[in-house]
Motif scaffolding. Structure first.
Motif, mmCIF file in Angstrom:
data_model
loop_
_atom_site.group_PDB
_atom_site.id
_atom_site.type_symbol
_atom_site.label_atom_id
_atom_site.label_comp_id
_atom_site.label_asym_id
_atom_site.label_seq_id
_atom_site.Cartn_x
_atom_site.Cartn_y
_atom_site.Cartn_z
ATOM 1 N N GLY A 1 0.793 -1.229 0.000
ATOM 2 C CA GLY A 1 0.000 0.000 0.000
ATOM 3 C C GLY A 1 0.824 1.277 0.000
ATOM 4 N N GLN A 2 0.140 2.415 -0.258
ATOM 5 C CA GLN A 2 0.809 3.724 -0.175
ATOM 6 C C GLN A 2 1.106 4.045 1.294
ATOM 7 N N LYS A 3 2.086 4.920 1.518
ATOM 8 C CA LYS A 3 2.506 5.317 2.876
ATOM 9 C C LYS A 3 2.743 4.084 3.749
ATOM 10 N N ALA B 1 -9.158 7.682 -12.944
ATOM 11 C CA ALA B 1 -9.095 8.905 -13.764
ATOM 12 C C ALA B 1 -8.260 9.958 -13.054
ATOM 13 N N ASP B 2 -7.728 10.872 -13.870
ATOM 14 C CA ASP B 2 -7.038 12.027 -13.298
ATOM 15 C C ASP B 2 -8.093 13.025 -12.806
ATOM 16 N N ALA B 3 -7.828 13.600 -11.646
ATOM 17 C CA ALA B 3 -8.823 14.483 -11.022
ATOM 18 C C ALA B 3 -9.210 15.646 -11.935
ATOM 19 N N PHE B 4 -8.212 16.275 -12.523
ATOM 20 C CA PHE B 4 -8.519 17.466 -13.327
ATOM 21 C C PHE B 4 -9.311 17.079 -14.575
ATOM 22 N N MET C 1 -13.269 12.268 -4.530
ATOM 23 C CA MET C 1 -12.113 12.436 -5.419
ATOM 24 C C MET C 1 -10.834 12.185 -4.634
ATOM 25 N N PHE C 2 -9.882 11.466 -5.226
ATOM 26 C CA PHE C 2 -8.643 11.016 -4.558
ATOM 27 C C PHE C 2 -9.027 10.012 -3.453
ATOM 28 N N CYS C 3 -9.702 8.949 -3.846
ATOM 29 C CA CYS C 3 -10.356 8.084 -2.850
ATOM 30 C C CYS C 3 -9.407 7.117 -2.135
ATOM 31 N N TYR C 4 -8.241 6.823 -2.717
ATOM 32 C CA TYR C 4 -7.325 5.779 -2.233
ATOM 33 C C TYR C 4 -8.061 4.488 -1.852
ATOM 34 N N SER C 5 -8.213 4.175 -0.561
ATOM 35 C CA SER C 5 -8.845 2.877 -0.260
ATOM 36 C C SER C 5 -10.348 3.013 0.002
ATOM 37 N N ASN D 1 -12.664 12.840 9.937
ATOM 38 C CA ASN D 1 -13.285 13.570 8.836
ATOM 39 C C ASN D 1 -14.136 12.648 7.970
ATOM 40 N N ARG D 2 -13.701 11.391 7.845
ATOM 41 C CA ARG D 2 -14.537 10.399 7.146
ATOM 42 C C ARG D 2 -15.838 10.199 7.924
ATOM 43 N N LYS D 3 -15.704 10.126 9.236
ATOM 44 C CA LYS D 3 -16.888 9.926 10.085
ATOM 45 C C LYS D 3 -17.861 11.108 9.910
ATOM 46 N N LEU E 1 -12.594 16.447 -1.713
ATOM 47 C CA LEU E 1 -11.314 16.609 -2.415
ATOM 48 C C LEU E 1 -10.192 16.388 -1.407
ATOM 49 N N ASP E 2 -9.516 15.255 -1.514
ATOM 50 C CA ASP E 2 -8.437 14.942 -0.568
ATOM 51 C C ASP E 2 -7.168 14.599 -1.346
ATOM 52 N N PRO E 3 -6.591 15.623 -2.008
ATOM 53 C CA PRO E 3 -5.444 15.341 -2.887
ATOM 54 C C PRO E 3 -4.182 14.979 -2.114
ATOM 55 N N PRO E 4 -3.193 14.382 -2.810
ATOM 56 C CA PRO E 4 -1.894 14.160 -2.170
ATOM 57 C C PRO E 4 -1.249 15.524 -1.913
ATOM 58 N N ALA E 5 -0.177 15.548 -1.107
ATOM 59 C CA ALA E 5 0.504 16.820 -0.817
ATOM 60 C C ALA E 5 0.981 17.430 -2.131
ATOM 61 N N VAL F 1 -13.099 8.174 -7.215
ATOM 62 C CA VAL F 1 -12.153 8.397 -8.319
ATOM 63 C C VAL F 1 -10.731 8.467 -7.774
ATOM 64 N N ASP F 2 -9.808 7.809 -8.495
ATOM 65 C CA ASP F 2 -8.387 7.907 -8.152
ATOM 66 C C ASP F 2 -7.586 7.647 -9.423
ATOM 67 N N ALA F 3 -6.418 8.268 -9.512
ATOM 68 C CA ALA F 3 -5.569 8.065 -10.692
ATOM 69 C C ALA F 3 -4.915 6.686 -10.670
ATOM 70 N N SER F 4 -4.866 6.066 -9.503
ATOM 71 C CA SER F 4 -4.182 4.780 -9.387
ATOM 72 C C SER F 4 -5.172 3.616 -9.513
ATOM 73 N N PHE G 1 -2.175 3.000 4.721
ATOM 74 C CA PHE G 1 -3.519 3.548 4.896
ATOM 75 C C PHE G 1 -3.400 4.995 5.365
ATOM 76 N N PHE G 2 -4.433 5.820 5.078
ATOM 77 C CA PHE G 2 -4.410 7.213 5.532
ATOM 78 C C PHE G 2 -5.237 7.335 6.810
ATOM 79 N N ILE G 3 -4.578 7.015 7.917
ATOM 80 C CA ILE G 3 -5.247 7.002 9.219
ATOM 81 C C ILE G 3 -5.752 8.394 9.588
HETATM 82 N N1 SAH Z 1 -8.907 10.135 0.721
HETATM 83 C C1 SAH Z 1 -8.030 9.012 0.901
HETATM 84 C C2 SAH Z 1 -6.554 9.373 0.879
HETATM 85 C C3 SAH Z 1 -6.127 10.112 -0.377
HETATM 86 S S1 SAH Z 1 -4.424 10.043 -0.683
HETATM 87 C C4 SAH Z 1 -8.421 8.258 2.162
HETATM 88 O O1 SAH Z 1 -9.342 8.668 2.875
HETATM 89 O O2 SAH Z 1 -7.777 7.241 2.447
HETATM 90 C C5 SAH Z 1 -4.301 10.768 -2.250
HETATM 91 C C6 SAH Z 1 -4.724 9.894 -3.413
HETATM 92 O O3 SAH Z 1 -4.693 10.714 -4.581
HETATM 93 C C7 SAH Z 1 -3.821 8.712 -3.719
HETATM 94 O O4 SAH Z 1 -4.593 7.527 -3.680
HETATM 95 C C8 SAH Z 1 -3.306 8.941 -5.148
HETATM 96 O O5 SAH Z 1 -3.263 7.757 -5.929
HETATM 97 C C9 SAH Z 1 -4.355 9.888 -5.697
HETATM 98 N N2 SAH Z 1 -3.915 10.799 -6.780
HETATM 99 C C10 SAH Z 1 -2.725 11.427 -6.904
HETATM 100 N N3 SAH Z 1 -2.739 12.259 -7.980
HETATM 101 C C11 SAH Z 1 -3.971 12.161 -8.537
HETATM 102 C C12 SAH Z 1 -4.611 12.778 -9.650
HETATM 103 N N4 SAH Z 1 -3.981 13.689 -10.397
HETATM 104 N N5 SAH Z 1 -5.888 12.453 -9.919
HETATM 105 C C13 SAH Z 1 -6.554 11.538 -9.171
HETATM 106 N N6 SAH Z 1 -5.994 10.922 -8.105
HETATM 107 C C14 SAH Z 1 -4.722 11.218 -7.784
#
Ligand code: SAH
Length: 393
Positions: free
Chosen positions: A199-201, A278-281, A227-231, A211-213, A296-300, A249-252, A204-206
């Motif tokens: 997995g990433q990190k 899909a890519d978010a944009f 958007m940026f759903c990861y698991s 905020n999920r709750k 919207l929970d994008p990566p850093a 939706v997630d790019a991965s 899991f994104f603990i």
């Molecule tokens: N919301 C998640 C954590 C998100 S982590 C949770 O609650 O666990 C950020 C996610 O963004 C990663 O899964 C990564 O694959 C995805 N990501 C990165 N760049 C992206 C892009 N351009 N479009 C869509 N997803 C992207």
């Protein structure tokens, strides 16, 4: 054996007097002998007064402070630090709750700069961000076992991507203690499959637990975009809350597969959920007014200071897209997990996005990282996760 000594330039002791745990290389005047990365050092002022003991590292942060008291950093020292961190988690109630996934050690927030340890239902995942913390990994793994007993089955080291590559250590991930398999963890009674190896990190994104709750409360009858759903966590909390439809939706592709598995674990054959790679944009370019709850929970976007301006632009553009297309009366959960983006800078970027869209927007909640990711008040950089819940008229 006495420790090597780092002497600071005159005036550079000030941040240490305020207990900031980092010493930048520019503050160093003199080093008593050649140092290996990860070595323990004593830090003294230009007047030779004791200031701190910490781990030395080559790079812009030269020392990460472990103690502002003149003490011996031995097994007993580590044991006390870990015991205090464990006691905090105990007092937060994790051991009796429906949640068996939490952060055990949060770096500076637990007085252990350079170390992250996450707990997944019996397995601790150890992630060193400094060479010093990497070198003590076996000792700390044993101490976790001593302190946690049967509650701890295994400790897995996952430091291969987080150690400074210049240190030339070439770490390999692997078990420090025991052995375990990917497992199912519970968060407020909902289930996730976590695989710390793949997995990433740490798996899991603990940090988004609370905020999920909260999403659950806002979901009744809504059409949700995660958007940026990861698991997939935000998605199944929305489903739990009675959402009408949920799109993840997630790019991965791996993340989408994981989301599908996790949704099935919690809501088998539920037709309300669909997931897209899909890519978010791209996805948001023509999302139209299909959703009335968007997360919207994008990566850093900024991993270091140099990337700050670009990151703020990206937050603005991303949020503008959501504001332009969310249905009237819609809710936006929007986040930044970039450490170098301050709370105010993030708000400004989001509000500029709102202004571009011309929508009327109100703040309902201001969100942050949860209590198992404590923030040391003398290290404000530790407040990395910021979020807003916004009502879009
Ligand atoms: N919301 C998640 C954590 C998100 S982590 C949770 O609650 O666990 C950020 C996610 O963004 C990663 O899964 C990564 O694959 C995805 N990501 C990165 N760049 C992206 C892009 N351009 N479009 C869509 N997803 C992207």
């Amino acid at each position: 054996m006495s420790l090597p000594i780092i002497t600071l330039k005159a005036g550079k002791e000030q941040s240490l007097n305020r207990f900031h745990p980092w010493i930048f290389s520019g503050a160093v005047n003199y080093i008593s002998r050649e140092l290996e990365e990860g070595e323990l050092v004593r830090v003294v002022s230009s007047k030779d007064e004791f200031l701190a003991i910490g781990h030395f590292q080559i790079g812009s942060i030269a020392v990460r402070v472990l103690s502002f008291e003149d003490t011996v950093i031995d097994r007993n020292f580590w044991k006390k630090k870990l015991a205090v961190a464990l006691e905090l988690r105990r007092s937060l109630g994790f051991h009796e709750s429906q949640t068996n996934v939490f952060r055990l050690i949060h770096g500076e927030g637990d007085g252990l700069p350079g170390l992250i340890v996450d707990f997944y239902n019996g397995t601790a995942v150890y992630q060193a961000h400094s060479v010093g913390m990497y070198l003590v990994r076996h000792e700390l793994a044993e101490l976790f076992k001593e302190l946690m007993g049967d509650q701890l089955v295994a400790v897995y080291d996952k430091s291969d991507k987080t150690l400074p590559f210049k240190a030339n250590i070439q770490p390999e991930n692997g078990y420090l203690l025991g052995q375990s398999e990917p497992c199912i963890v519970q968060e407020y009674g909902l289930s996730y499959r976590v695989d710390w190896v793949e997995g990433q990190k740490t798996g899991f994104f603990i940090d988004q637990r609370e905020n999920r709750k909260l999403v659950e409360q806002f979901s009744k009858g809504r059409d949700v975009l995660n958007m940026f759903c990861y698991s997939g966590g935000f998605s199944f909390f929305a489903m739990q809350g009675g959402a009408q439809k949920v799109h993840s939706v997630d790019a991965s592709a791996k993340a989408i597969e994981l989301t599908r598995q996790n949704v099935a674990l919690n809501f088998k054959d539920d037709q309300r959920h669909e997931a897209y790679v899909a890519d978010a944009f791209d996805f948001m370019r023509d999302m139209k007014d299909r959703y009335d709850l968007v997360i919207l929970d994008p990566p850093a976007f900024a991993k270091h200071r140099g990337a700050l301006r670009q990151a703020l632009q990206a937050y603005k553009r991303l949020n503008a897209k959501a504001f332009e297309q969310i249905r009237p009366g819609g809710i936006l959960f929007t986040f930044s997990c970039s450490q170098v983006v301050s709370k105010d800078q993030f708000r400004e970027a989001v509000f500029s996005g709102a202004a571009i869209s011309g929508r009327k927007v109100r703040i309902l909640h201001q969100l942050h990282q949860p209590a198992d990711h404590p923030i040391n008040i003398y290290h404000p950089e530790g407040e990395y996760l910021k979020g807003l819940v916004l009502y879009v008229d």
